[in-house]
Write a protein that holds these residues in place. Structure first.
Motif, short mmCIF file in Angstrom:
data_model
loop_
_atom_site.label_atom_id
_atom_site.label_comp_id
_atom_site.label_asym_id
_atom_site.label_seq_id
_atom_site.Cartn_x
_atom_site.Cartn_y
_atom_site.Cartn_z
N GLY A 19 -8.27 4.66 4.27
CA GLY A 19 -8.53 5.25 5.56
C GLY A 19 -8.57 4.22 6.67
O GLY A 19 -8.39 3.02 6.43
N THR A 20 -8.81 4.70 7.87
CA THR A 20 -8.92 3.86 9.05
C THR A 20 -10.36 3.88 9.52
O THR A 20 -10.96 4.95 9.65
CB THR A 20 -7.96 4.35 10.16
OG1 THR A 20 -6.62 4.29 9.65
CG2 THR A 20 -8.07 3.49 11.40
N THR A 73 -7.24 -0.51 8.72
CA THR A 73 -6.70 0.53 7.87
C THR A 73 -6.51 -0.02 6.47
O THR A 73 -5.95 -1.11 6.29
CB THR A 73 -5.35 1.05 8.42
OG1 THR A 73 -5.55 1.54 9.74
CG2 THR A 73 -4.79 2.16 7.54
N PHE A 74 -7.00 0.73 5.49
CA PHE A 74 -6.85 0.38 4.09
C PHE A 74 -6.01 1.45 3.41
O PHE A 74 -6.25 2.66 3.61
CB PHE A 74 -8.23 0.31 3.40
CG PHE A 74 -9.11 -0.79 3.93
CD1 PHE A 74 -8.99 -2.08 3.46
CD2 PHE A 74 -10.07 -0.53 4.90
CE1 PHE A 74 -9.80 -3.10 3.96
CE2 PHE A 74 -10.88 -1.52 5.40
CZ PHE A 74 -10.75 -2.81 4.91
N THR A 75 -5.03 1.03 2.61
CA THR A 75 -4.18 1.96 1.87
C THR A 75 -4.09 1.50 0.42
O THR A 75 -4.33 0.33 0.10
CB THR A 75 -2.76 2.04 2.46
OG1 THR A 75 -2.22 0.73 2.54
CG2 THR A 75 -2.77 2.65 3.86
N ARG A 76 -3.72 2.43 -0.45
CA ARG A 76 -3.59 2.14 -1.87
C ARG A 76 -2.21 1.53 -2.11
O ARG A 76 -1.19 2.08 -1.72
CB ARG A 76 -3.76 3.41 -2.70
CG ARG A 76 -3.84 3.15 -4.20
CD ARG A 76 -4.20 4.41 -4.96
NE ARG A 76 -5.43 5.02 -4.51
CZ ARG A 76 -6.67 4.65 -4.87
NH1 ARG A 76 -6.82 3.66 -5.72
NH2 ARG A 76 -7.73 5.27 -4.41
N MET A 81 -4.50 -0.72 -6.15
CA MET A 81 -5.59 -1.40 -5.45
C MET A 81 -5.64 -0.95 -3.99
O MET A 81 -4.61 -0.66 -3.39
CB MET A 81 -5.38 -2.92 -5.50
CG MET A 81 -5.31 -3.50 -6.90
SD MET A 81 -6.86 -3.40 -7.78
CE MET A 81 -7.86 -4.49 -6.81
N ILE A 82 -6.84 -0.92 -3.43
CA ILE A 82 -7.00 -0.62 -2.01
C ILE A 82 -6.84 -1.93 -1.25
O ILE A 82 -7.54 -2.91 -1.51
CB ILE A 82 -8.39 0.00 -1.72
CG1 ILE A 82 -8.60 1.27 -2.54
CG2 ILE A 82 -8.56 0.26 -0.22
CD1 ILE A 82 -7.67 2.40 -2.21
N ARG A 83 -5.88 -1.96 -0.32
CA ARG A 83 -5.54 -3.18 0.40
C ARG A 83 -5.57 -2.94 1.91
O ARG A 83 -5.30 -1.84 2.38
CB ARG A 83 -4.13 -3.63 0.04
CG ARG A 83 -3.91 -3.82 -1.43
CD ARG A 83 -3.85 -5.28 -1.74
NE ARG A 83 -3.46 -5.47 -3.13
CZ ARG A 83 -4.11 -6.25 -3.96
NH1 ARG A 83 -5.16 -6.90 -3.55
NH2 ARG A 83 -3.71 -6.40 -5.18
N LEU A 84 -5.83 -4.00 2.64
CA LEU A 84 -5.74 -3.97 4.09
C LEU A 84 -4.28 -3.75 4.48
O LEU A 84 -3.39 -4.40 3.93
CB LEU A 84 -6.25 -5.29 4.67
CG LEU A 84 -6.25 -5.43 6.18
CD1 LEU A 84 -7.27 -4.48 6.80
CD2 LEU A 84 -6.56 -6.86 6.58
N SER A 85 -4.03 -2.83 5.42
CA SER A 85 -2.64 -2.59 5.82
C SER A 85 -2.45 -2.65 7.34
O SER A 85 -1.31 -2.64 7.80
CB SER A 85 -2.14 -1.25 5.29
OG SER A 85 -2.94 -0.19 5.75
#
Length: 90
Positions: A19-20, A73-76, A81-85
């Motif tokens: 999410g953001t 914003t973090f995305t899979r 893994m959840i990563r910074l995007s």
């Protein structure tokens, strides 16, 4: 005069949510893998660590000063893994 940051690194952990989110950049430093580790307090009080890498130009974190208000914003990733995007100044 440089500001002295008192950070308890044990309070921060990698997020498990996509999410953001908005929050404050508390501290940043270069990590061991040519990355920047950003320590962020989200608006909900959660303290998270985000890793940004050179191949994404550190999502602009290199030029963002501590105490700045940011949106992250973090995305899979494909590996799950959840990563910074993304990172944006507010």
């Amino acid at each position: 005069m440089a500001k002295d940051y008192k950070i308890d690194f044990n309070e921060y952990s990698f997020t498990t949510e996509e999410g953001t989110f908005s929050g404050k950049l508390d501290f940043k430093m270069f990590g061991k893998k040519q990355n920047i580790l950003a320590y962020i307090t989200l608006d909900n009080g959660e303290k998270v660590i985000a890793a940004a890498y050179k191949d994404n130009d550190y999502y602009g974190l290199r030029d963002i000063e501590p105490d700045s208000l940011i949106e992250v914003t973090f995305t899979r990733s494909n590996s799950g893994m959840i990563r910074l995007s993304a990172v944006n100044l507010i």
